[in-house]
Structure formats: C-alpha cells, structure tokens
Design an enzyme around this catalytic site. Structure first.
Site, PDB file in Angstrom:
ATOM      1  N   ASP A 197      -3.635  53.542 -32.575  1.00 13.90           N
ATOM      2  CA  ASP A 197      -3.116  54.796 -33.129  1.00 13.90           C
ATOM      3  C   ASP A 197      -4.179  55.407 -34.022  1.00 13.90           C
ATOM      4  O   ASP A 197      -5.141  54.771 -34.412  1.00 13.90           O
ATOM      5  CB  ASP A 197      -1.723  54.656 -33.734  1.00 13.90           C
ATOM      6  CG  ASP A 197      -1.674  53.775 -34.950  1.00 13.90           C
ATOM      7  OD1 ASP A 197      -2.745  53.464 -35.475  1.00 13.90           O
ATOM      8  OD2 ASP A 197      -0.559  53.422 -35.360  1.00 13.90           O
ATOM      9  N   ASP A 232       6.345  50.948 -30.086  1.00 17.37           N
ATOM     10  CA  ASP A 232       5.674  49.967 -30.938  1.00 17.37           C
ATOM     11  C   ASP A 232       6.470  49.858 -32.222  1.00 17.37           C
ATOM     12  O   ASP A 232       7.136  50.812 -32.623  1.00 17.37           O
ATOM     13  CB  ASP A 232       4.251  50.415 -31.295  1.00 17.37           C
ATOM     14  CG  ASP A 232       4.256  51.451 -32.402  1.00 17.37           C
ATOM     15  OD1 ASP A 232       4.527  52.637 -32.113  1.00 17.37           O
ATOM     16  OD2 ASP A 232       4.056  51.081 -33.567  1.00 17.37           O
ATOM     17  N   CYS A 269      18.093  32.286 -25.173  1.00 13.60           N
ATOM     18  CA  CYS A 269      16.669  32.604 -25.064  1.00 13.60           C
ATOM     19  C   CYS A 269      15.927  31.416 -24.462  1.00 13.60           C
ATOM     20  O   CYS A 269      16.203  30.268 -24.797  1.00 13.60           O
ATOM     21  CB  CYS A 269      16.109  32.918 -26.451  1.00 13.60           C
ATOM     22  SG  CYS A 269      14.335  33.223 -26.475  1.00 13.60           S
ATOM     23  N   CYS A 320      12.545  31.010 -24.686  1.00 13.71           N
ATOM     24  CA  CYS A 320      11.194  30.917 -25.258  1.00 13.71           C
ATOM     25  C   CYS A 320      10.937  29.487 -25.740  1.00 13.71           C
ATOM     26  O   CYS A 320      11.858  28.688 -25.874  1.00 13.71           O
ATOM     27  CB  CYS A 320      11.005  31.922 -26.383  1.00 13.71           C
ATOM     28  SG  CYS A 320      11.491  31.361 -28.034  1.00 13.71           S
ATOM     29  N   CYS A 378      12.858  28.329 -28.915  1.00 18.13           N
ATOM     30  CA  CYS A 378      14.256  27.978 -28.678  1.00 18.13           C
ATOM     31  C   CYS A 378      14.394  26.714 -27.826  1.00 18.13           C
ATOM     32  O   CYS A 378      15.360  25.969 -27.956  1.00 18.13           O
ATOM     33  CB  CYS A 378      14.995  29.150 -28.038  1.00 18.13           C
ATOM     34  SG  CYS A 378      15.118  30.556 -29.164  1.00 18.13           S
ATOM     35  N   HIS A 432       9.336  34.023 -31.279  1.00 18.96           N
ATOM     36  CA  HIS A 432      10.654  34.220 -30.658  1.00 18.96           C
ATOM     37  C   HIS A 432      11.030  35.711 -30.620  1.00 18.96           C
ATOM     38  O   HIS A 432      11.489  36.219 -29.586  1.00 18.96           O
ATOM     39  CB  HIS A 432      11.722  33.423 -31.418  1.00 18.96           C
ATOM     40  CG  HIS A 432      13.108  33.883 -31.146  1.00 18.96           C
ATOM     41  ND1 HIS A 432      13.817  33.493 -30.027  1.00 18.96           N
ATOM     42  CD2 HIS A 432      13.909  34.767 -31.808  1.00 18.96           C
ATOM     43  CE1 HIS A 432      14.992  34.097 -30.032  1.00 18.96           C
ATOM     44  NE2 HIS A 432      15.071  34.872 -31.093  1.00 18.96           N
TER      45      HIS A 432
HETATM   46 ZN   LIG Z   1      13.628  32.182 -28.419  1.00 17.15          ZN
END
Ligand SMILES: [Zn+2]
Length: 345
Positions: free
Chosen positions: A73, A246, A284, A286, A289, A315
């Site tokens: 930016d 963003d 989730c 990820c 998790c 996460h």
């Molecule tokens: Zn997660």
C-alpha cells in the site's frame, strides 16, 4: 489475479506484513495457512530498512523470503494519520518520520517508483485520506487531489511485473464517491481499491458505501476493500462484489489471545479454558487445532510464552483463508447465497 509471482484466486485475503513480516509467522507458516498474497507497507519500508537495503537483497521477495505475490500500500493512510507531523501541497506531502523525526517527502511519482524498485506485484497509488467526520469541502478537496495524483501515478514510468491499482476516496458521500470512481476508471488502472472505509463509521454505513462503490467499478478488474478482516465483514464485502481484502485483525487478535472460530470468536484468557482439553476450534483442521488443547494455549498466554501468540496468529490466518477458499467453492458451485446465510452474513 495473474501477478508476476503467481496467480491469486479471488475472493482472497491478504495477511498484513507491514514491516516485511506478518507478525510472528514465517513464510512457510503463511503458505501452510493458505495465504496466496501478503501486504506490505510503503511508508514503513521507506523509513526502515529503506530502499537501499531491500534493493541490495534483490528486492522485497528475497529480502523477506516470500516467493508469492506482494501488494504494497502507498503509505497515504499512514501519512495522513500523522496529523501534525505532515504538510500537504498539490505536488505531494512532506512528513516527519515517526521513528526519528527526519523529514521525508512523498510524491505520486516517488511512491510508485519505490514500490516498483522493491519489486511489488501490485503497487497502490498515493491517495489523500480524510479523517471522518469531514466537511463536504474537505472531502471535495481530497477527491480532487486523489484524482490528480492518480493521473500522475498512471503517467509514471511502468515496470514489467508491477500492476498499479487506483484508490477510490471520499468518506460516505455517495456523489463524491461516484465522482472519484468515475475519474479513476477513466485512467484505466489494473484494479481498484475502495479506500477511506473501516475507519469508525457504522457497519451499515460501511456496507452501503462499499456496495455502491463496488458497483461503480469495472466487473472484470479486481476490487479491493482496504482494512476489512472480520468474518462478518468479509462475507458482507464478498456479497458486495469485492475480491481482495487486507486487515491486521486476524494477527492482532491472535497476538492478544482472541481466536476466530467457526462458531464465533473466543478469548483464550477466559477461566473456563484453563481446564479445557478440546481443540481451539473443533471445526478447524489447522496444525494448531490438530496439535494443542485450549488448556495448553490458555497456559501459554497466561505465562506470556511467545508460542501462544504465534499459534493463535497462525490459526486465525488459517481460518480467514479457509473462509476465502470455501467462499470461492460456494461461488463456483452457484451456492453463494446459502453459504452467506450459513456463515452469518
Ligand atoms: Zn485452527
């Protein structure tokens, strides 16, 4: 978006790496979390480490070891939030560094050149941001100058590999937004940002303005809503026809113990989590998790261990990128409306 360092599928979320780092996350983390593009900031990089250091490293991608696209930016937002430390004239803006007080000058041309020289995939034009509430005269002046600077930016020398996006300005005034959008579209930018929102107006005002502004921008060019990063706001903005976003929200929340989950947000400091053996977000997939319990994460934050902010930032970025992935799939399958309703949009 077909960019010099790869394609970006839309809708897409850009984690914010203001100072050439998305706080607490490595480039490998960002890739694992599904990020296709990150944002860095011209104002901050201009002041520190400066063009010479980045150019010596072979450009921003090599400097920060990120080989996917980068959008920078323009620094307009940062300069105009300096208030007493900057002086605006028709040619550009002079400001004092927040680091050491040294004087710097941004012009439309110098800001485009900086972004090209560090190798940004997408460069943003220098725009004039106005703090709300503002008078009609202040908004008119901001639009006049933003268009004049956009024209100069569009006429600046181009570099293969860097696309230039214009930024529609002007608060919540519908007529001035229309004027700003029309004048920018005439300049034929590669994409268009909707600036000046998410700065303290109500959600209803932001939604209405984003929807009206997005409708004024060419459908075949990327539309970018700056500063939006909550699940609810992202879904509303995708519904307005916006493609790119963003926000520091996911990483800032992550550092502060706030997790974005499929069932809303939770604060890891809540006493109940200190004995909770379930994952942060059971829906989730990820690595945070899959690996850790809420009790462990709660412990890390209470003990002020730096792993806590890192795991929660990861996460949150993962969750937002998964939202974008699922939104793309829903749109492609013709199921956007039911997806939007299911995710609380
Ligand atoms: Zn997660």
């Amino acid at each position: 978006m077909h960019l010099a360092h790869g394609d970006v599928e839309t809708p897409s979320f850009m984690p914010v790496g203001t100072a050439a780092t998305v706080k607490a996350l490595t480039p490998a983390d960002l890739r694992d979390a599904g990020a296709q593009i990150v944002l860095a900031n011209t104002y901050h990089l201009w002041l520190r480490p400066g063009l010479e250091t980045i150019a010596n490293a072979g450009g921003l991608h090599r400097f920060m070891a990120w080989d996917r696209p980068i959008l920078t930016d323009s620094g307009g937002f940062q300069i105009f939030s300096l208030e007493s430390r900057r002086k605006l004239d028709d040619d550009g803006v002079t400001f004092a560094s927040h680091l050491d007080g040294s004087e710097h000058r941004f012009t439309p041309e110098s800001v485009v050149a900086f972004q090209q020289n560090i190798g940004s995939d997408v460069a943003m034009v220098l725009d004039v941001c106005v703090k709300l509430p503002a008078s009609r005269e202040q908004l008119e002046e901001a639009v006049r100058l933003t268009t004049s600077w956009a024209r100069r930016s569009a006429a600046a020398p181009t570099r293969a590999g860097t696309l230039l996006f214009g930024i529609v300005q002007s608060g919540l005034d519908r007529h001035l937004r229309e004027r700003s959008a029309r004048q920018l579209v005439e300049l034929g930018f590669a994409g268009y940002a909707i600036g000046g929102l998410s700065v303290g107006e109500t959600r209803a005002e932001m939604d209405a303005t984003a929807r009206a502004t997005a409708a004024l921008l060419p459908a075949e060019k990327p539309r970018y809503l700056m500063g939006v990063g909550t699940v609810r706001d992202l879904i509303a903005a995708i519904d307005c026809g916006v493609d790119v976003f963003d926000s520091v929200y996911p990483t800032r929340c992550g550092r502060n113990g706030r997790a974005m989950t499929h069932d809303g947000e939770l604060n890891i400091f809540n006493a109940a989590f200190t004995r909770d053996a379930s994952p942060l977000d059971p829906k989730c997939d990820c690595s945070t998790c899959a690996t850790y319990t809420r009790a462990y994460l709660a412990h890390l934050f209470r003990a002020k261990e730096m792993l806590g902010p890192r795991l929660l930032s990861y996460h949150n970025v993962y969750v937002v990128n998964a939202l974008m992935r699922d939104a793309r799939a829903a749109i492609e399958a013709g199921g956007w409306e039911s997806f939007r309703l299911a995710r609380g949009g």
